[in-house]
Design a protein around this motif. Structure first.
Motif, PDB file in Angstrom:
ATOM      1  N   UNK A 180       0.829  -1.209   0.000  1.00 23.91           N
ATOM      2  CA  UNK A 180       0.000   0.000   0.000  1.00 23.91           C
ATOM      3  C   UNK A 180       0.865   1.260   0.000  1.00 23.91           C
ATOM      4  N   UNK A 181       1.893   1.257   0.832  1.00 25.31           N
ATOM      5  CA  UNK A 181       2.735   2.457   0.941  1.00 25.31           C
ATOM      6  C   UNK A 181       3.531   2.699  -0.343  1.00 25.31           C
ATOM      7  N   UNK A 182       4.171   1.631  -0.857  1.00 26.90           N
ATOM      8  CA  UNK A 182       4.983   1.792  -2.069  1.00 26.90           C
ATOM      9  C   UNK A 182       4.107   2.277  -3.228  1.00 26.90           C
ATOM     10  N   UNK A 183       2.936   1.651  -3.370  1.00 29.31           N
ATOM     11  CA  UNK A 183       2.029   2.044  -4.449  1.00 29.31           C
ATOM     12  C   UNK A 183       1.619   3.507  -4.319  1.00 29.31           C
ATOM     13  N   UNK A 184       1.213   3.900  -3.110  1.00 32.97           N
ATOM     14  CA  UNK A 184       0.736   5.257  -2.887  1.00 32.97           C
ATOM     15  C   UNK A 184       1.820   6.288  -3.199  1.00 32.97           C
ATOM     16  N   UNK A 185       3.024   6.035  -2.678  1.00 35.46           N
ATOM     17  CA  UNK A 185       4.119   6.995  -2.871  1.00 35.46           C
ATOM     18  C   UNK A 185       4.535   7.071  -4.338  1.00 35.46           C
ATOM     19  N   UNK A 186       4.681   5.897  -4.956  1.00 35.65           N
ATOM     20  CA  UNK A 186       5.144   5.849  -6.337  1.00 35.65           C
ATOM     21  C   UNK A 186       4.145   6.521  -7.288  1.00 35.65           C
ATOM     22  N   UNK A 187       2.880   6.130  -7.180  1.00 33.49           N
ATOM     23  CA  UNK A 187       1.873   6.671  -8.098  1.00 33.49           C
ATOM     24  C   UNK A 187       1.690   8.179  -7.882  1.00 33.49           C
ATOM     25  N   UNK A 188       1.734   8.633  -6.628  1.00 32.47           N
ATOM     26  CA  UNK A 188       1.562  10.070  -6.366  1.00 32.47           C
ATOM     27  C   UNK A 188       2.766  10.863  -6.871  1.00 32.47           C
ATOM     28  N   UNK A 189       3.964  10.282  -6.741  1.00 33.18           N
ATOM     29  CA  UNK A 189       5.159  10.955  -7.239  1.00 33.18           C
ATOM     30  C   UNK A 189       5.080  11.122  -8.757  1.00 33.18           C
ATOM     31  N   UNK A 190       4.724  10.026  -9.433  1.00 31.47           N
ATOM     32  CA  UNK A 190       4.605  10.103 -10.889  1.00 31.47           C
ATOM     33  C   UNK A 190       3.540  11.137 -11.271  1.00 31.47           C
ATOM     34  N   UNK A 191       2.429  11.138 -10.545  1.00 27.86           N
ATOM     35  CA  UNK A 191       1.373  12.112 -10.802  1.00 27.86           C
ATOM     36  C   UNK A 191       1.870  13.539 -10.665  1.00 27.86           C
TER      37      UNK A 191
END
Lengths: 238, 100
Positions: free
Chosen positions: A215-226
């Motif tokens: 959950x954390x990796x997904x949230x951070x990664x996707x938000x960073x790319x966004x």
């Protein structure tokens, strides 16, 4: 009487979450009960922890006789995402909420109250509004847990099993209206689902501890790319 | 029983601190716009990460979960009330499990 009006409006807005919480909390209560957790302990957990997903995981780990410290560490990892949520809310309510209220308001931030609060128009955000949302959601969570532990097991087995979908249906109900309104959000959300699937199926999954990190990796990664590809503010979020 | 109370206090602490600290910290500083955008995406990315793929394993079978999830998606698309989305999804899963 501004406080009273905002508080009532918070209660009203929060009631949709509260109603959605009931079946989820009942499910939590009945699962905890069926795994042999004392009823008062399950209710105490809902009172003091107030974080759905991690409570389900904790009960599951308890039934596997996992060491307490491992359960606490897993809870920490699963709930680290709140760090991102309260940081996000704090920015939104800057200068709108007196500091002394923050510790109380912080306690009530869950995936659902967070989504509702951050998707509400910025102008409607006030101490009383957030308090209203949190209080009604919290009350429903505790009430549902109590119903679940005391009478949940008398529900037919097939209904008990069907209620497992409740938590996820709530996530869908919160997320989908925003996907419709903003193409940016749609893309970022699809990206998050892709990352999360990749982490789940693409790696050899290591029991429940990996779910928190997933959950954390997904949230951070996707938000960073966004944040990197969309350089203007998210419109539906203002 | 007594030992379980310590477990809950531990869980309560590690849950409350990540809620509290950013609230105190970020309520007074002005963030650069990159970090503002980053934080503004959090609601959507966190919900997506929580949702998938876990939803698939939330019921007795993947098929019933997909069916229940699809009903939730359709209703949510038409802005049906949250409570109805949740209870219809439960009903849909129940129906699937009963019939299939």
């Amino acid at each position: 009487m501004e406080f009273r009006k905002d508080f009532l409006s918070g209660l009203k807005k929060g009631s949709s979450i509260a109603l959605g919480y009931l079946p989820i909390a009942i499910t939590f209560g009945l699962i905890a009960n069926s795994k042999g957790v004392p009823n008062q302990i399950s209710i105490l957990m809902s009172l003091l922890v107030f974080a759905g997903a991690s409570q389900f995981i904790a009960i599951n780990l308890l039934s596997l006789s996992t060491a307490y410290w491992q359960i606490v560490v897993t809870t920490f990892i699963v709930n680290l995402r709140h760090l991102l949520m309260t940081a996000s809310i704090a920015q939104k309510i800057k200068n709108k909420v007196p500091k002394k209220w923050l510790p109380l308001l912080a306690f009530g931030i869950t995936d659902e109250t967070f989504s509702l609060i951050s998707l509400s128009p910025k102008t409607s955000l006030s101490t009383a509004f957030i308090l209203g949302v949190n209080i009604i959601a919290y009350t429903a969570w505790i009430t549902g847990t109590a119903i679940g532990v005391y009478i949940g097991s008398s529900l037919p087995k097939i209904i008990q099993a069907s209620m497992g979908i409740a938590l996820y249906a709530m996530f869908i109900g919160l997320l989908l209206p925003s996907l419709k309104e903003s193409r940016q959000v749609l893309i970022i959300s699809a990206l998050a689902i892709a990352i999360s699937s990749l982490l789940y199926w693409g790696t050899s999954s290591l029991a429940t501890i990996s779910q928190g990190w997933q959950i954390i990796i997904t949230t951070v990664l996707a938000s960073t790319i966004g944040a990197l590809i969309f350089t203007e503010e998210v419109s539906s979020n203002e | 029983m007594n030992r379980l109370i310590f477990l809950i206090i531990g869980m309560a602490l590690v849950t409350y601190l990540p809620r509290l600290l950013p609230m105190l910290l970020f309520s007074s500083i002005e963030l650069p716009s990159f970090w503002k955008r980053f934080l503004s995406f959090i609601p959507y990315t966190a919900l997506s990460a929580l949702l998938f793929p876990e939803i698939l394993f939330s019921t007795e079978s993947i098929e019933s979960a997909i069916f229940g999830g699809s009903i939730a998606v359709i209703l949510a698309y038409y802005n049906v009330k949250l409570f109805l989305v949740v209870s219809s999804a439960i009903g849909a899963v129940l129906l699937w499990e009963l019939i299939i």
